[in-house]
Design an enzyme around this catalytic site. Sequence first.
Site, PDB file in Angstrom:
ATOM      1  N   ASN A 215     -37.185   7.323   5.978  1.00  0.00           N
ATOM      2  CA  ASN A 215     -38.062   6.804   5.087  1.00  0.00           C
ATOM      3  C   ASN A 215     -39.545   7.972   5.148  1.00  0.00           C
ATOM      4  O   ASN A 215     -38.257   9.203   4.767  1.00  0.00           O
ATOM      5  CB  ASN A 215     -39.193   6.670   6.323  1.00  0.00           C
ATOM      6  CG  ASN A 215     -39.135   7.283   7.798  1.00  0.00           C
ATOM      7  OD1 ASN A 215     -39.716   7.878   7.563  1.00  0.00           O
ATOM      8  ND2 ASN A 215     -38.352   6.700   8.655  1.00  0.00           N
ATOM      9  N   ASP A 284     -36.553   2.039  11.887  1.00  0.00           N
ATOM     10  CA  ASP A 284     -36.269   0.724  12.944  1.00  0.00           C
ATOM     11  C   ASP A 284     -35.124  -0.041  12.667  1.00  0.00           C
ATOM     12  O   ASP A 284     -33.970   0.299  14.003  1.00  0.00           O
ATOM     13  CB  ASP A 284     -36.809   0.001  12.409  1.00  0.00           C
ATOM     14  CG  ASP A 284     -38.435   0.495  13.328  1.00  0.00           C
ATOM     15  OD1 ASP A 284     -38.894   1.332  14.085  1.00  0.00           O
ATOM     16  OD2 ASP A 284     -39.590  -0.070  12.153  1.00  0.00           O
TER      17      ASP A 284
HETATM   18  N1  CTP Z   1     -41.460   4.529  17.577  1.00  0.00           N
HETATM   19  C1  CTP Z   1     -40.213   3.928  18.437  1.00  0.00           C
HETATM   20  N2  CTP Z   1     -39.356   3.396  18.257  1.00  0.00           N
HETATM   21  C2  CTP Z   1     -38.852   2.869  17.602  1.00  0.00           C
HETATM   22  C3  CTP Z   1     -39.670   3.377  16.343  1.00  0.00           C
HETATM   23  C4  CTP Z   1     -41.115   3.647  16.773  1.00  0.00           C
HETATM   24  O1  CTP Z   1     -40.759   5.069  19.427  1.00  0.00           O
HETATM   25  N3  CTP Z   1     -37.775   2.811  17.541  1.00  0.00           N
HETATM   26  C5  CTP Z   1     -42.663   4.549  18.194  1.00  0.00           C
HETATM   27  C6  CTP Z   1     -43.251   5.631  17.011  1.00  0.00           C
HETATM   28  O2  CTP Z   1     -42.768   6.938  16.811  1.00  0.00           O
HETATM   29  C7  CTP Z   1     -44.802   5.123  16.703  1.00  0.00           C
HETATM   30  C8  CTP Z   1     -44.705   3.474  17.562  1.00  0.00           C
HETATM   31  O3  CTP Z   1     -43.461   3.278  18.054  1.00  0.00           O
HETATM   32  O4  CTP Z   1     -45.619   5.970  17.406  1.00  0.00           O
HETATM   33  C9  CTP Z   1     -45.076   2.548  15.917  1.00  0.00           C
HETATM   34  O5  CTP Z   1     -44.242   2.694  14.971  1.00  0.00           O
HETATM   35  P1  CTP Z   1     -44.120   1.866  14.095  1.00  0.00           P
HETATM   36  O6  CTP Z   1     -43.026   2.219  13.533  1.00  0.00           O
HETATM   37  O7  CTP Z   1     -45.705   1.930  13.690  1.00  0.00           O
HETATM   38  O8  CTP Z   1     -44.086   0.348  14.346  1.00  0.00           O
HETATM   39  P2  CTP Z   1     -42.367  -0.607  15.468  1.00  0.00           P
HETATM   40  O9  CTP Z   1     -43.345  -0.622  16.704  1.00  0.00           O
HETATM   41  O10 CTP Z   1     -41.190  -0.187  14.524  1.00  0.00           O
HETATM   42  O11 CTP Z   1     -43.040  -2.167  14.936  1.00  0.00           O
HETATM   43  P3  CTP Z   1     -43.252  -2.331  12.829  1.00  0.00           P
HETATM   44  O12 CTP Z   1     -42.528  -1.584  12.202  1.00  0.00           O
HETATM   45  O13 CTP Z   1     -42.496  -3.614  12.677  1.00  0.00           O
HETATM   46  O14 CTP Z   1     -44.785  -2.592  12.722  1.00  0.00           O
END
Ligand code: CTP
Length: 408
Positions: A215, A284
Site C-alpha cells: 500500500n 491485511d
Molecule cells: N493492524 C494490525 N494488524 C493488521 C492490520 C492492521 O495490527 N494485520 C493495525 C494497524 O496498524 C492499525 C489498526 O490495526 O493501527 C487499524 O488498521 P486498519 O488497516 O485501519 O484496519 P483493519 O483493522 O485492518 O480493518 P479494515 O482494513 O477492514 O478497515
Amino acid sequence: MAKAKSKMQNAKIILGVSASIAAYKAVEILRSLTKEGADVRVVMSAAAAKFVTPLTFEALSGNPVYHTLFHAQNSAEMEHIRVAENADLLLVAPATASTLGKMAHGLADDALSNLYLAFDGPTLIAPAMNEGMWRHPAVQENIARLKSRGVKFVDPERGELACGTTGPGRLADTSVIVDKVRNYFHRRDDLDGMRFLVTAGPTHEPIDPVRYLSNPSSGKMGYAIAAQAKARGGDVVLISGPTSLTPPSGVSFKFCKTADEMNGLVQEHLQDCDVLIMSAAVGDFAAAELKKEKIKKQGADGVVLKLIPTKDILLEVAQRNAGKLVVGFAAETQNTVASAVEKLQKKHLDFIVANDVSAPGIGFQSDANEVTIIDRDENIESLPRKSKLDVADILLDKILARFKNSKP
Ligand code: CTP
C-alpha cells in the site's frame, strides 16, 4: 495565586538572525523570549547587520552579539564555540535561502554558519524569503536534508511579501515561533523513563520472487512519532516496513518486510515497552501460496490469486492483555470516526488516530496530516491540518497524560 514558572526560565537560547527584510521581527522574538526568563545570545549572519544593528540585539539581550568572525577582541571566535557548547536550543529566525543552504551543506563563512556547525543540540528554523525562492527545488532539497538530520521548522506563512507578491514565504507570526520554542522547553525530557514500541510504514506480502502486495504508506507518521518520542526523552524501538526514510537517530531500529515478520517483532519487544503505537499500514492479506518461480503472463485471461488474511497484530496484543497502553491508527475512506470507534472497541485500544486517506494533501505520502484522536472513553478531538511532527507531539501529550493517570 503564584504564576506558574515558565520552563523557559534560564533556558540558554541562541537566536540566529540572517539577512532578511524580516530581521526586525527577530527583535520581537528576542523580547518575548527574554520576558519569559530565557538567556538569549544573538548570532548574526554577515549581512544581517545591514537590516538591524547588532547594538539593538545587544541592548535587548544584555549579552554580546556575534556578527563577525574577525572580531576586534581576537577571542571572539572561541567565544562562539563556548556559546554553542552551553546552549539548549538554536533558533534561526529569520533564515534566508542562503543561510539554509549553508546549514544544509556545512559551509561556514560567517558567525552564524560557524556557530551552527559548532552546535550539536536541537535546532529550530523559521525561514523567510520570496515565494519563488521558497518553492525552488534547491531550497526544498536543503530543507529536506536538514529535516533528515532532525532539524525542526516553523514553516513560513502565505501573505504579502516584501517583493510585492503574495504567497508562501513570509516569516511565520512571531507568536507562533515563540510558541514552538515554549513547547520545546515544556516538552523537553517529559517522556524520560517511558519505553515506546512504534511501528511504521507498509508491509510487503510477496506473491512470487519479483512481485508483492503493498500500500502507499510512506512511514512518515510513524517515523515522526518515533523521532518526537526520542527527542522528548523516551526510549524508542521503531519497527518499520520498507520505506525510503532514514530512522531517527537514537532509536533502536528493526526492519521487517511482511506482516508476519512485523507481528513477530512486535510480540518480541512488547514485554519491554510501556506504550505500543501501531501506526504501520499492515497488509491485511497475503498470498495463500508463495510461488517459487516468477508467474508468467499465461495468455490474456490473467491470473487468479488466492489471498488469506494476515494476523491482526493489535488483536493479538489485546488477547494477550499485556497491560500496555496501546494506540492504533485507522486509515479510512468513509465514515472515518464511526469506523475508528468500532476498531477502538474491537481491538481494546487506549487511543485510535483516524484519518481520511482519500482527502487530498494529507495522509499516506504527505508531510501533513488531519486526524481525529479518540480515546477509550470515546472523547473525540478533531485536529486541524498539521505537520506530522506536530500531530506526533499532540498524540504523545495525550499518551503521557493517560500514562500518568494510570499509574498507582
Ligand atoms: N493492524 C494490525 N494488524 C493488521 C492490520 C492492521 O495490527 N494485520 C493495525 C494497524 O496498524 C492499525 C489498526 O490495526 O493501527 C487499524 O488498521 P486498519 O488497516 O485501519 O484496519 P483493519 O483493522 O485492518 O480493518 P479494515 O482494513 O477492514 O478497515
